[in-house]
Scaffold this motif. Structure first.
Motif, short mmCIF file in Angstrom:
data_model
loop_
_atom_site.label_atom_id
_atom_site.label_comp_id
_atom_site.label_asym_id
_atom_site.label_seq_id
_atom_site.Cartn_x
_atom_site.Cartn_y
_atom_site.Cartn_z
N GLY A 221 -26.23 -12.49 -28.76
CA GLY A 221 -25.79 -11.11 -28.76
C GLY A 221 -25.58 -10.57 -30.16
N ILE B 205 -23.80 -4.88 -25.46
CA ILE B 205 -24.38 -6.15 -25.92
C ILE B 205 -23.76 -7.32 -25.17
N GLU C 225 -29.10 -9.79 -31.62
CA GLU C 225 -29.71 -8.61 -31.01
C GLU C 225 -29.00 -7.33 -31.44
N SER C 226 -27.67 -7.41 -31.58
CA SER C 226 -26.91 -6.24 -32.03
C SER C 226 -27.40 -5.76 -33.39
#
Length: 721
Positions: A258, A248, A261-262
């Protein structure tokens, strides 16, 4: 501004400078890791289409601010920009407790006992429940702890304690599967559930490589999702800023993007398996990063049509007033925007001590949303929701002919003003000491954490009919908008500097007088007792008016608390009502008044607020985990010892972590780290790099001090006067 439309299945984007935009195809949305001049056919592109709901409106993305590499949804992240309206969410059941917008904001904490010690853990859970917590989290790091969880649950049920229990999982999918059979909720950290421990390496990924890692995550995570479905368990997908995976961080950076999205990688797997009984969290030890991450999360969920509840928290907030202030800044800011369904105030204190400040914050958020506190609708064009960009007011400049230097009235990094009484003026040396000024041969000089300016309310006497015309020589005079509009201020001696007190909810016609006023600063002062008007939204409206009219007055947040206010309510009220603005870069300082509170407490609270909002550093910053069953030493005792010896190092950040799970990953903001490596042994870090291992605990604090000295960051404590 970029325009156009991009279906989620389209990957043929090209950059003018051919650096690789980082768009990748997935089932739900276009993933963006960088922003240059993106072109689709002959049109600049910054739009995505919600592929999960083909009939929905096309959604725009735009840079978070001019020149920013961060793409954000153009939709707002909250229900309303002018009042507190709670975000509508689905309901998630955690045992017998319902989470979501149709229910009260739930409060929770985490045990600090060794999970294998069933009796001690049960006793602590019972004390926590008796204090009024809704949910309790317990660390479960291995098979022995997972086995103990069955006994913990059964013992609590036998004692008529049905409080839902949450298993905190890192690095251990098999353990999660085991404990899902008895606990009500599983917390997974997307940064380390299926990924290896982060090595903080910059890795290069092709689209195929990235896809293979996603397939690995799905393979590891799917059995837990299926088990949670089978047993009716809930789940928290809980991202931490400091423990993102190398994948990531390589793709999105160590950033709010990040973090989101993680979490979404895991959420998509849940949705694919038709599992929806989960919540999100986006925790960071830095309140500014934490606020940005939650906002981006909600904005992205709005794009996708998702409505999952939110668990709010500032991780590793610390202890005492520092920890309460950081939590109030982060959690309180989001509550004022109607975000948050369950909260934890993470303190380096016994878990029972977290419940009271947690409840105070929850009550504040619930009251704001129930009353829908706000102001009249206004258009907001200038506030940056997703990336910090400070609005710096024009600091006072010296004018020709002035007898005193006004340039020190305010501080460039954020100012602290305080109200003083006539009695305090009668004892100058005590007053200077209480203002944290240095005395050199009896003369006061400003130090690093000296109050910048003082407010005198008792001079001249209230019964003096000519009070306004007789200020102290060279003092700035505080006036209201009404006094400006009536021209009463013109009776003042020529050249008198003005400080204008503004509520923020005045009509634009009333505010117009500011355009022709040469004010040194503005005090934003809305009475604390206002029931329907929101201080946060009134201030945002005021800042919008100033920006639209190119007025760059410094703005000081002035909060007058009522008598007999509880200290925690004062800290939480200041952190929420002023911190919610300062984390957006709106404001140049703070003036807190509380008639019956200790003067030093008010001063320290003011400076804590500025430091918590990442403005003015006046003391050492600590990133201190709240302890849990993984902790390898007495965190409260060691934390107190380290603070006693290092608290005089402004600009230095020290992480104090009980174990490696909250080690280098969680210390994203720290310069130096003190981390439990094994029982009785400490590892020392510089940034995220371990530099000394297995130091005996009795020598570890001295070794930390020597490490700080070796890196040129140490100064000796000032001598007591």
């Amino acid at each position: 501004m970029a325009t156009g439309a991009v279906p989620a299945s389209f990957t043929g984007l090209k950059s003018r400078d051919h650096k690789g935009i980082g768009f990748a195809k997935c089932s739900d949305f276009v993933r963006v890791s960088d922003l240059q001049r993106v072109k689709f056919r002959r049109t600049k592109v910054a739009l995505i289409r919600n592929s999960t709901n083909p009939g929905s409106e096309t959604v725009e993305l735009e840079p978070a601010s001019a020149g920013s590499p961060l793409l954000v949804p153009r939709q707002k992240y909250c229900e309303s920009i002018h009042k507190t309206i709670r975000r509508k969410t689905s309901t998630v059941m955690v045992g017998n407790v319902a989470l979501g917008s149709e229910h009260p904001i739930r409060i929770q904490t985490m045990t600090t006992t060794d999970t294998k010690d069933v009796a001690a853990t049960v006793e602590q859970v019972m004390r926590i429940a008796d204090q009024g917590a809704d949910i309790v989290r317990i660390t479960v790091q291995g098979k022995k702890e997972a086995d103990a969880c069955f006994e913990i649950k059964n013992t609590l049920v036998q004692k008529n304690y049905n409080i839902p229990l949450v298993a905190d999982i890192h690095f251990a999918p098999p353990v999660a599967l085991r404990v899902a059979e008895c606990f009500d909720k599983i917390r997974v950290n997307p940064g380390n559930f299926a990924d290896r421990r982060a090595q903080f390496e910059k890795l290069e990924y092709s689209e195929d490589d990235y896809q293979k890692e996603l397939e690995h995550i799905e393979q590891v995570f799917t059995p837990l999702v299926e088990k949670c479905k089978k047993y009716g368990r809930a789940m928290r997908i809980g991202t931490n800023h400091g423990s993102l995976s190398d994948r990531i961080m390589s793709y999105y950076g160590d950033s709010p993007r990040g973090m989101v999205e993680s979490a979404f990688e895991y959420a998509r797997i849940c949705r694919k398996l038709d599992f929806h009984n989960f919540v999100f969290s986006m925790k960071a030890s830095n309140p500014v990063i934490m606020v940005q991450a939650y906002r981006l999360l909600v904005a992205e969920m709005n794009v996708l049509g998702w409505d999952y509840p939110l668990h709010l928290g500032v991780t590793e907030a610390g202890e005492g007033e520092d920890g309460r202030m950081k939590s109030a800044i982060g959690i309180g800011t989001l509550l004022m925007d109607g975000l948050g369904d369950t909260i934890r105030v993470s303190l380096t204190e016994p878990p029972e001590e977290e419940i009271d400040p947690c409840r105070r914050l929850a009550n504040l958020g619930m009251k704001a949303s129930e009353l829908q506190k706000g102001v009249a609708p206004f258009e907001e064009k200038n506030r940056r929701y997703f990336d910090f960009q400070r609005r710096s007011g024009q600091l006072p400049l010296q004018k020709e002919g002035e007898e005193v230097d006004y340039r020190g009235v305010l501080h460039r990094d954020g100012s602290v003003l305080m109200s003083v009484s006539l009695d305090q003026l009668k004892a100058p040396e005590l007053l200077y000491k209480s203002l944290a000024a240095k005395l050199i041969v009896g003369m006061p000089f400003k130090d690093l954490a000296t109050v910048d300016s003082i407010l005198l309310r008792e001079l001249p006497a209230e019964d003096d009919k000519d009070a306004l015309t007789k200020p102290l020589p060279n003092a700035l005079v505080m006036v209201t908008l009404n006094e400006l509009s009536t021209g009463a201020y013109k009776l003042l001696p020529e050249g008198t500097r003005l400080v204008v007190s503004v509520r923020g909810d005045e009509s634009y016609e009333e505010l117009k007088i500011l355009k022709s006023t040469d004010a040194t600063m503005i005090l934003h002062d809305l009475p604390y007792t206002e029931e329907k008007i929101s201080r946060v939204h009134a201030a945002r409206r005021l800042f919008e008016y100033l920006a639209e009219n190119s007025l760059d007055f410094p703005v000081i947040h002035h909060i007058q608390f009522p008598k007999q206010i509880h200290r925690d309510d004062l800290v939480i009220g200041a952190g929420t009502n002023a911190g919610a603005l300062l984390v957006d870069g709106l404001g140049d300082g703070i003036l807190l008044e509380a008639p019956d509170q200790d003067f030093d407490f008010i001063r320290n609270t003011s400076f804590n607020l500025l430091q918590g909002c990442r403005m003015r550093n006046t003391k050492t910053e600590y990133v201190s985990c709240p302890s849990c069953g993984r902790t390898l030493f007495d965190l409260q005792e060691i934390s107190a010892e380290i603070r006693e010896k290092t608290s005089h190092l402004p600009g230095v950040s020290i992480a104090i972590m009980g174990c490696i799970v909250n080690g280098p990953g969680e210390m994203a903001d720290a310069d130096f780290g003190y981390v439990g490596g094994a029982p009785g042994k400490i590892d020392l870090y510089v940034g995220k790099t371990v530099v000394k291992r297995a130091i005996a605990m009795e020598h570890a604090t001295d070794a930390l001090i020597q490490l700080i000295k070796d890196h040129g960051r140490w100064v000796d404590p000032p001598a007591e006067e």
